[in-house]
Design a protein around this motif. Structure first.
Motif, PDB file in Angstrom:
ATOM      1  N   LEU A 219      14.746   8.927   0.832  1.00  8.72           N
ATOM      2  CA  LEU A 219      14.920   8.347  -0.151  1.00  8.72           C
ATOM      3  C   LEU A 219      15.722   9.032  -0.976  1.00  8.72           C
ATOM      4  O   LEU A 219      15.953   9.967  -0.816  1.00  8.72           O
ATOM      5  CB  LEU A 219      14.049   7.187  -1.224  1.00  8.72           C
ATOM      6  CG  LEU A 219      13.652   5.969  -1.185  1.00  8.72           C
ATOM      7  CD1 LEU A 219      12.811   5.877  -2.374  1.00  8.72           C
ATOM      8  CD2 LEU A 219      14.539   5.270  -0.747  1.00  8.72           C
TER       9      LEU A 219
ATOM     10  N   LYS B  75      14.869  12.380  -0.578  1.00  8.44           N
ATOM     11  CA  LYS B  75      13.552  12.543  -1.117  1.00  8.44           C
ATOM     12  C   LYS B  75      12.388  12.050  -0.366  1.00  8.44           C
ATOM     13  O   LYS B  75      12.404  11.007   0.838  1.00  8.44           O
ATOM     14  CB  LYS B  75      13.074  12.003  -2.807  1.00  8.44           C
ATOM     15  CG  LYS B  75      10.867  12.416  -2.903  1.00  8.44           C
ATOM     16  CD  LYS B  75      11.522  11.177  -4.150  1.00  8.44           C
ATOM     17  CE  LYS B  75       9.879  11.635  -4.669  1.00  8.44           C
ATOM     18  NZ  LYS B  75       9.259  10.848  -5.881  1.00  8.44           N
TER      19      LYS B  75
ATOM     20  N   ILE C  52       9.601  10.837   1.317  1.00  7.75           N
ATOM     21  CA  ILE C  52       8.235   9.951   0.327  1.00  7.75           C
ATOM     22  C   ILE C  52       6.250  10.050   1.728  1.00  7.75           C
ATOM     23  O   ILE C  52       5.296  10.131   0.963  1.00  7.75           O
ATOM     24  CB  ILE C  52       8.618   8.398   0.098  1.00  7.75           C
ATOM     25  CG1 ILE C  52       9.384   8.331  -0.394  1.00  7.75           C
ATOM     26  CG2 ILE C  52       7.657   7.912  -0.374  1.00  7.75           C
ATOM     27  CD1 ILE C  52       9.674   8.572  -1.858  1.00  7.75           C
TER      28      ILE C  52
ATOM     29  N   PRO D 168      -4.076   8.731  -4.508  1.00  6.74           N
ATOM     30  CA  PRO D 168      -3.220   9.137  -6.035  1.00  6.74           C
ATOM     31  C   PRO D 168      -1.874   8.503  -5.722  1.00  6.74           C
ATOM     32  O   PRO D 168      -1.957   8.196  -4.801  1.00  6.74           O
ATOM     33  CB  PRO D 168      -3.500  10.940  -6.063  1.00  6.74           C
ATOM     34  CG  PRO D 168      -4.271  11.066  -5.123  1.00  6.74           C
ATOM     35  CD  PRO D 168      -3.846  10.768  -3.913  1.00  6.74           C
ATOM     36  N   SER D 169      -2.137   7.841  -6.886  1.00  5.82           N
ATOM     37  CA  SER D 169      -0.657   6.794  -7.660  1.00  5.82           C
ATOM     38  C   SER D 169      -0.151   7.865  -7.253  1.00  5.82           C
ATOM     39  O   SER D 169       0.250   9.113  -7.390  1.00  5.82           O
ATOM     40  CB  SER D 169      -0.912   7.007  -9.335  1.00  5.82           C
ATOM     41  OG  SER D 169       0.092   5.878  -9.353  1.00  5.82           O
ATOM     42  N   GLY D 170       0.968   7.484  -6.925  1.00  6.16           N
ATOM     43  CA  GLY D 170       2.632   7.975  -6.129  1.00  6.16           C
ATOM     44  C   GLY D 170       1.970   8.272  -4.692  1.00  6.16           C
ATOM     45  O   GLY D 170       3.307   9.481  -4.590  1.00  6.16           O
ATOM     46  N   SER D 171       1.490   8.619  -3.967  1.00  7.40           N
ATOM     47  CA  SER D 171       1.460   8.924  -2.710  1.00  7.40           C
ATOM     48  C   SER D 171       2.070   8.565  -1.374  1.00  7.40           C
ATOM     49  O   SER D 171       1.725   9.215  -0.415  1.00  7.40           O
ATOM     50  CB  SER D 171      -0.648   9.811  -2.750  1.00  7.40           C
ATOM     51  OG  SER D 171      -1.255   8.129  -2.446  1.00  7.40           O
ATOM     52  N   GLY D 172       1.940   6.939  -1.755  1.00  9.66           N
ATOM     53  CA  GLY D 172       3.295   6.720  -0.877  1.00  9.66           C
ATOM     54  C   GLY D 172       2.322   5.948  -0.194  1.00  9.66           C
ATOM     55  O   GLY D 172       2.641   5.408   1.508  1.00  9.66           O
ATOM     56  N   LYS D 173       1.279   4.680  -0.756  1.00  8.85           N
ATOM     57  CA  LYS D 173       0.075   3.827  -0.076  1.00  8.85           C
ATOM     58  C   LYS D 173       1.407   2.666   0.047  1.00  8.85           C
ATOM     59  O   LYS D 173       1.107   2.116   1.187  1.00  8.85           O
ATOM     60  CB  LYS D 173      -0.710   3.722  -1.017  1.00  8.85           C
ATOM     61  CG  LYS D 173      -2.182   4.516  -0.924  1.00  8.85           C
ATOM     62  CD  LYS D 173      -3.124   4.526  -2.030  1.00  8.85           C
ATOM     63  CE  LYS D 173      -2.522   4.096  -3.184  1.00  8.85           C
ATOM     64  NZ  LYS D 173      -2.996   5.232  -4.069  1.00  8.85           N
ATOM     65  N   THR D 174       1.678   1.730  -0.965  1.00  5.72           N
ATOM     66  CA  THR D 174       2.725   0.738  -0.587  1.00  5.72           C
ATOM     67  C   THR D 174       4.035   0.860  -0.212  1.00  5.72           C
ATOM     68  O   THR D 174       3.749   0.254   0.642  1.00  5.72           O
ATOM     69  CB  THR D 174       2.671   0.437  -2.325  1.00  5.72           C
ATOM     70  OG1 THR D 174       1.627   0.564  -3.199  1.00  5.72           O
ATOM     71  CG2 THR D 174       3.610  -0.428  -1.917  1.00  5.72           C
ATOM     72  N   THR D 175       4.373   1.910   0.067  1.00  6.40           N
ATOM     73  CA  THR D 175       5.654   2.126   1.034  1.00  6.40           C
ATOM     74  C   THR D 175       4.881   2.435   2.636  1.00  6.40           C
ATOM     75  O   THR D 175       6.026   1.394   3.313  1.00  6.40           O
ATOM     76  CB  THR D 175       6.177   3.374   0.385  1.00  6.40           C
ATOM     77  OG1 THR D 175       6.368   4.168  -1.245  1.00  6.40           O
ATOM     78  CG2 THR D 175       7.317   4.306   0.649  1.00  6.40           C
TER      79      THR D 175
ATOM     80  N   GLU E 146      -3.626  -3.176  -2.969  1.00  7.89           N
ATOM     81  CA  GLU E 146      -4.749  -3.092  -4.429  1.00  7.89           C
ATOM     82  C   GLU E 146      -4.777  -4.564  -4.303  1.00  7.89           C
ATOM     83  O   GLU E 146      -5.098  -4.963  -5.935  1.00  7.89           O
ATOM     84  CB  GLU E 146      -3.773  -2.681  -5.199  1.00  7.89           C
ATOM     85  CG  GLU E 146      -3.012  -1.243  -4.397  1.00  7.89           C
ATOM     86  CD  GLU E 146      -3.441  -0.009  -5.464  1.00  7.89           C
ATOM     87  OE1 GLU E 146      -4.204  -0.463  -6.932  1.00  7.89           O
ATOM     88  OE2 GLU E 146      -2.481   0.625  -5.510  1.00  7.89           O
TER      89      GLU E 146
ATOM     90  N   HIS F  46      -6.590   2.235  -4.768  1.00  8.49           N
ATOM     91  CA  HIS F  46      -6.751   2.752  -5.240  1.00  8.49           C
ATOM     92  C   HIS F  46      -7.901   3.773  -6.021  1.00  8.49           C
ATOM     93  O   HIS F  46      -7.864   5.290  -5.802  1.00  8.49           O
ATOM     94  CB  HIS F  46      -6.259   2.491  -7.290  1.00  8.49           C
ATOM     95  CG  HIS F  46      -5.345   3.021  -8.143  1.00  8.49           C
ATOM     96  ND1 HIS F  46      -5.694   3.797  -9.204  1.00  8.49           N
ATOM     97  CD2 HIS F  46      -4.247   4.083  -7.201  1.00  8.49           C
ATOM     98  CE1 HIS F  46      -4.708   4.434  -9.439  1.00  8.49           C
ATOM     99  NE2 HIS F  46      -3.784   4.609  -8.749  1.00  8.49           N
TER     100      HIS F  46
HETATM  101  N1  LIG Z   1      12.703   2.619  -4.553  1.00  9.47           N
HETATM  102  C1  LIG Z   1      12.634   3.538  -4.622  1.00  9.47           C
HETATM  103  N2  LIG Z   1      12.918   4.824  -5.495  1.00  9.47           N
HETATM  104  C2  LIG Z   1      12.920   5.404  -5.392  1.00  9.47           C
HETATM  105  N3  LIG Z   1      11.286   6.140  -6.192  1.00  9.47           N
HETATM  106  C3  LIG Z   1      10.980   5.626  -4.812  1.00  9.47           C
HETATM  107  C4  LIG Z   1      10.594   4.168  -4.615  1.00  9.47           C
HETATM  108  N4  LIG Z   1       9.868   3.862  -3.593  1.00  9.47           N
HETATM  109  C5  LIG Z   1       8.838   4.648  -4.025  1.00  9.47           C
HETATM  110  N5  LIG Z   1       8.796   5.677  -4.100  1.00  9.47           N
HETATM  111  C6  LIG Z   1       8.183   6.860  -4.709  1.00  9.47           C
HETATM  112  O1  LIG Z   1       7.595   7.066  -3.610  1.00  9.47           O
HETATM  113  C7  LIG Z   1       6.525   7.350  -4.342  1.00  9.47           C
HETATM  114  C8  LIG Z   1       5.979   6.654  -3.497  1.00  9.47           C
HETATM  115  O2  LIG Z   1       5.169   5.785  -3.685  1.00  9.47           O
HETATM  116  P1  LIG Z   1       4.441   4.371  -4.031  1.00  9.47           P
HETATM  117  O3  LIG Z   1       4.213   3.330  -4.368  1.00  9.47           O
HETATM  118  O4  LIG Z   1       4.098   3.832  -1.868  1.00  9.47           O
HETATM  119  O5  LIG Z   1       2.990   5.413  -4.477  1.00  9.47           O
HETATM  120  P2  LIG Z   1       1.623   4.850  -4.357  1.00  9.47           P
HETATM  121  O6  LIG Z   1       0.467   4.976  -3.199  1.00  9.47           O
HETATM  122  O7  LIG Z   1       1.609   2.878  -3.685  1.00  9.47           O
HETATM  123  O8  LIG Z   1       1.569   4.299  -5.212  1.00  9.47           O
HETATM  124  P3  LIG Z   1       0.360   3.553  -6.713  1.00  9.47           P
HETATM  125  O9  LIG Z   1      -0.960   4.101  -6.434  1.00  9.47           O
HETATM  126  O10 LIG Z   1       0.457   3.911  -8.171  1.00  9.47           O
HETATM  127  O11 LIG Z   1       1.080   1.844  -6.620  1.00  9.47           O
HETATM  128  C9  LIG Z   1       6.536   7.331  -5.378  1.00  9.47           C
HETATM  129  O12 LIG Z   1       5.928   9.087  -5.978  1.00  9.47           O
HETATM  130  C10 LIG Z   1       7.499   7.192  -6.113  1.00  9.47           C
HETATM  131  O13 LIG Z   1       7.994   6.864  -7.613  1.00  9.47           O
END
Ligand SMILES: Nc1ncnc2c1ncn2[C@@H]1O[C@H](COP(=O)(O)OP(=O)(O)OP(=O)(O)O)[C@@H](O)[C@H]1O
Length: 615
Positions: A28, A46, A48, A67-74, A197, A230
């Protein structure tokens, strides 16, 4: 054998999906930390997702942990075809093919946030989903049967008639909402189901119940499930067939859930005490290993590096071997992923009809709120008192016509500006799942707005027109009434367009205020001497045309009024009418309002088109 839903209802020839993904990278653009307001912003990328691979077959449940922010949702969004693909690289295939009309229809996606119409009951929510998402080949009764079946299978019978609720309305519990959310996807019996989740925020018993149900759905219906979780309890952990463990967007483990602990022991990481395996895995992906590692001076970054190296050495080769089987010709880059056109399950007419019924049901709680009606009635009564029988006071009457123009434009614009931003998530969710055409949604929504847009102005005008002593003949009243309706419909369209264009209430209301104030001041009521270079601007605003038409209907250019002593002056000489030429260009103003009415709605429609689109 237990099956979920009636699989005869929705199965197509492509009933099972094997999902494979290889080397998924997602970047991103972000602003450089060093950029200042004086320098041109440097855009950095960045990373991801960093080289994620895996596969999951029918009857299997793949869980992404990290962990939170590790990229699962992405990653889940990428696999579900819901991510902007210009930043995505790698290969994602469904039965060795890229996403297409056919397999897109067989994919379900349950987002982390539950999005519903708060006033509909559990049954109504699933019923309307069934009517819209199950194919036209099924009868209405069969669709209702399917909705009832899902309600029973998800244990929602007790709250069947309870309203869903939302931020301001108490409704069913969080666990029940989550089950309704899952049920909406299960209704269509998707071959591949993504869940973000599904157990977050739930107590462990409810989480266990949901997971058991999902696992049964996977096994008995031979479906493919991918989900993020999570922090699963140990009971949940042992239900997963496959795990993908992420650390800062990189893979550190992919394989059977039951093999994970042994694998990490093999590469030198074991829990020091008996603990929930998912806690241990999450600690590892955070770079927190044993006391011994710390003693050896290994920081979290070093631990993460060790885990990633172990993955590259031990797990990636096995995956790469598996992917080799896939013909190189068959590897489809994800850049193809969003280039699909949906085919619709139901006809335009069915969608329109169902959406209209749902809209009426949902809106009867908001359209004629006591508050809105009270607001209009108070203004109507106050205006009637202030302008009571003002037929001899021409200036006052012109003031009244101007007030009606502005009051209704403001009132309606600020009601309708909220319409689309408040439903943004809902429209995106439903459009993304291919539930209906935007045109059927938009048409039903416009029709639903009509009762509100017609009734209150009608009541208002009946009271104020006759109380204030405007021209007492029926034709003039009806002409005034039609112009008021045009004014209201244009303001409504403008509010919808601003809401749909910006989807941000602060921006939309700020712009709405600017446009309305501009509309007020350019109509000439307040200012007599406008520089000729700018005098044309009035034609762009609804306020000018409505005001002009109101005045045209009530007065003609030969009308006079008593302007001091026994003198009589021409109405057209009034300074408040300086910009209005009576009896000239009346039909042009009607045409201008009609054009604005259509243009604003078209603008709103095209602005909404981007919702629920992946590109
Ligand atoms: N559109 C975006 N703009 C900026 N950063 C993003 C965007 N989408 C994701 N990120 C970043 O990518 C990383 C992964 O995000 P993601 O939501 O996939 O994590 P996650 O593991 O699902 O977190 P959680 O468990 O808290 O939902 C995070 O650091 C998030 O800030």
């Amino acid at each position: 054998m237990a099956t979920f839903g009636n699989s005869n209802f929705s199965r197509s020839p492509l009933s099972d999906i094997t999902l494979k993904f290889q080397n998924i990278e997602y970047q991103l653009p972000t602003k450089s930390k060093n950029s200042s307001i004086f320098s041109i912003n440097k855009v950095e990328k960045k990373r991801i997702l960093k080289g994620l691979s895996g596969h999951v077959s029918p009857g299997e449940l793949l869980v992404m942990l990290g962990p939170s922010g590790s990229g699962k949702t992405t990653l889940l969004s990428a696999l579900g075809g819901r991510l902007a693909n210009q930043n995505l690289t790698g290969s994602i295939t469904y039965n060795n093919k890229p996403i297409s009309n056919l397999n897109k229809r067989k994919i379900g996606f349950v987002t982390q946030q539950d999005t519903f119409y708060p006033h509909l009951t559990v049954f109504e929510t699933l019923y309307y989903t069934a009517l819209l998402r199950l194919p036209n080949s099924l009868t209405k009764n069969e669709k209702v049967e399917q909705a009832n079946l899902i309600i029973n299978q998800l244990g929602l019978t007790k709250c069947r008639n309870g309203i869903i609720g939302g931020t301001f309305i108490r409704g069913v519990s969080g666990g029940e909402r989550k089950r309704v959310s899952i049920g909406q996807e299960m209704l269509v019996n998707p071959s591949l189901l993504f869940l973000d989740e599904p157990t977050s925020g739930l107590d462990s018993t409810t989480a266990q119940r949901i997971m058991t149900m999902l696992k049964e759905f996977t096994i008995f219906n031979n479906r493919t499930l991918v989900m993020t979780i999570h922090q699963p309890s140990s009971r949940l952990f042992y239900m997963f067939h496959k795990i993908l463990l992420l650390s800062d967007g990189s893979p550190v483990y992919f394989g059977k859930g039951t093999d994970a602990i042994n694998y990490f022991a093999g590469v030198g990481f074991s829990p020091e005490i008996a603990m929930n395996p998912s806690d241990f895995l999450l600690d590892l992906s955070n770079g927190i290993a044993s006391y011994e590692e710390v003693e050896n001076g290994n920081t979290t970054e070093i631990v993460k590096q060790k885990l990633m190296s172990a993955y590259v050495e031990n797990i990636y080769p096995i995956l790469a071997e598996k992917f080799k089987e896939q013909d190189n010709q068959n590897i489809h880059k994800v850049s193809n992923i969003a280039n699909f056109e949906l085919t619709w399950c139901t006809s335009w007419w069915t969608q329109f009809h169902v959406l209209l019924k749902r809209d009426i049901k949902e809106r009867k709680h908001q359209a004629f709120t006591i508050f809105t009606t009270f607001q209009v009635m108070v203004i109507a009564i106050l205006s009637s008192i202030l302008w009571w029988q003002s037929q001899t006071r021409v200036e006052d009457q012109i003031g009244l016509l101007f007030f009606i123009t502005i009051f209704w434009a403001f009132f309606v614009l600020f009601q309708s500006i909220y319409a689309f931003p408040s439903k943004r998530a809902m429209i995106a969710k439903e459009r993304m799942s291919g539930m209906y055409r935007l045109s059927s949604y938009f048409t039903s929504s416009m029709i639903c707005d009509l009762p509100m847009n017609l009734t209150l102005p009608t009541i208002f005008l009946i009271i104020v027109y006759w109380a204030s002593g405007l021209k007492p003949d029926v034709v003039t009243f009806f002409a005034t009434f039609l112009v008021l309706l045009l004014n209201v419909l244009v303001a409504d369209g403008l509010g919808l367009a601003l809401g749909a264009l910006f989807m941000d209430l602060r921006i939309a209301t700020t712009l709405g205020t600017i446009i309305m104030v501009a509309s007020m001041i350019v109509s000439g009521f307040f200012v007599k001497h406008v520089p000729t270079t700018i005098s044309w601007i009035k034609y762009l605003f609804v306020g000018y045309h409505t005001f002009k038409l109101f005045v045209d209907i009530q007065f003609s250019k030969t009308d006079t009024y008593e302007c001091g002593g026994n003198d009589s002056c021409l109405v057209t000489d009034l300074s408040s009418l300086a910009l209005i030429k009576l009896d000239v260009g009346t039909w042009w103003s009607v045409l201008a309002l009609l054009l604005m009415l259509v243009a604003c709605r078209l603008l709103a429609y095209f602005a909404l088109k981007r919702l629920g689109k992946v590109n």
